[in-house]
Motif scaffolding. Structure first.
Motif: not given
Length: 420
Positions: A339-348
């Protein structure tokens, strides 16, 4: 080596064996002999010590105790006892579980070898960590004034020796990059002694200062990722995917077969999955780092790898924080991670639509490492893959490839397995 409390506290033949060391590394004397007989307090017991504290000069014992309450591998009750007596090293001499390190014979000890290399008379504390395939002794080398001079990691079998060599290579690579937000130990020396692989590391300050929050950690993770970042490619064209496929195909057992089945399904969609290759620490967790102002101090680089999908470190940190600090089960943590992956990976700079693929690849990578290294057989806490990874991965793969049909008939490329 013999016990100082009772015969029940010490393993047969005077060596700490079995639960203390995996088969093949049986003599603490070969590690810790200083040239004279030395007693150690064994915590939590002489049969199953996670930590050996030298009962020599008071300042040396006190220094060895300083970091002990922070060791997450020790049982809570033991950490409480040690915290209560830290700074009162005399009280530790009453600890009922003690062992005595005696002369190992003509070959001497690794500690003597390291003392000669550093040109200093040294003593050492030793920690062994929880049961797992990559379990290895770590020695804190102390001078007679109780100052920490270095740490030594000791590889005793094929896996741990390889990891020790990998960490040496990784740290030298990082030192050459001159990173600003990320500090790691320096390699003082590495080599072999009497069949053991060792890595001598400079001490780093593990006491946090400044803001320990997300900003410092994220800046360090981003700096590492962008330092090694490459151009985005289709998964089907990625050397990473070729290596992982080849290695997954070679795994044995039910867990390995299930992982290979998932990989075949992902491979069927590999042309339309894009990744950004980069590097990751490999085990960036809350207990492998601290912060100093705007800098992250990170250690345990033995799992460092290049040419993996960008963002793995952020996923790994979040997954393990959820399990160890938030109390989630591994299955719950995986669902939360998805669920959190888009938020976690957006800075990358990973697009929202590409985030599910990075999660699947991370979990395949983690499962592959678990099976390849024999973590289940070694008694690792997570246990069998079927209890925490496979069912969650099945759902995520199905969502990613968006087809329930038969697995791809494409076979893995014929390349050396390497290190995915």
């Amino acid at each position: 080596m013999r016990g100082a409390s009772s015969s029940e506290d010490v393993a047969p033949s005077g060596n700490l064996t079995g639960a203390t060391f995996p088969d093949g590394l049986t003599s603490v004397s070969a590690l810790l002999w200083t040239g004279e007989t030395t007693r150690y307090a064994a915590l939590p017991s002489a049969q199953r010590p996670a930590f050996l504290v030298p009962l020599g000069p008071r300042r040396v014992t006190t220094a060895a105790l300083r970091g002990l309450p922070r060791l997450s591998s020790l049982p809570t009750t033991v950490r409480g006892v040690v915290a209560a007596i830290a700074g009162q090293s005399g009280a530790l001499r009453l600890w009922p579980h003690q062992v005595t390190v005696e002369d190992p014979g003509a070959r001497g000890s690794l500690l003597q070898h390291l003392s000669t290399s550093l040109r200093l008379p040294l003593t050492a504390s030793a920690r062994f960590g929880p049961p797992r395939a990559n379990r290895k002794p770590v020695l804190e080398l102390l001078d007679r004034r109780g100052r920490t001079i270095a740490f030594a990691k000791v590889g005793w079998n094929e896996l741990t020796a390889r990891l020790v060599r990998q960490e040496a290579e990784a740290l030298r690579m990082l030192e050459a990059r001159h990173l600003h937000h990320l500090v790691s130990p320096r390699v003082l020396a590495n080599g072999t002694w009497d069949g053991l692989e060792y890595l001598l590391l400079s001490p780093v300050d593990t006491v946090a200062s400044g803001d320990p929050g997300v900003r410092t950690r994220r800046a360090a993770m981003l700096e590492l990722a962008r330092t090694f970042e490459g151009r985005a490619v289709a998964l089907s064209e990625s050397p990473y995917w070729s290596r992982l496929l080849s290695s997954l195909q070679s795994l044995s057992g039910a867990g390995g077969a299930r992982l290979w089945g998932f990989a075949e399904r992902v491979d069927a969609a590999a042309d339309r999955i894009r990744i950004i290759p980069s590097a990751w620490h490999g085990d960036w967790t809350p207990w492998n780092m601290t912060t100093q102002g705007d800098t992250a101090v990170v250690w345990d680089w033995e799992r460092f790898e290049c040419d993996v999908p960008i963002g793995f470190d952020a996923l790994h940190f979040t997954f393990h924080h959820a399990v160890r600090r938030d109390g989630l089960t591994p299955s719950e943590a995986i669902r939360q991670l998805a669920v959190r992956a888009p938020e976690l990976l957006e800075p990358f700079r990973v697009a929202t639509a590409e985030a599910p693929a990075v999660v699947v690849l991370y979990l395949l990578h983690l499962g592959h490492r678990h099976v390849r290294d024999g973590q289940e057989e070694a008694g690792a806490k997570k246990g069998p893959l079927v209890t925490w990874l496979l069912s969650e991965l099945d759902e995520l793969v199905s969502s990613l490839v968006d087809l329930p049909g038969p697995p791809s008939s494409r076979t893995a490329p014929s390349v050396d397995p390497g290190q995915p």
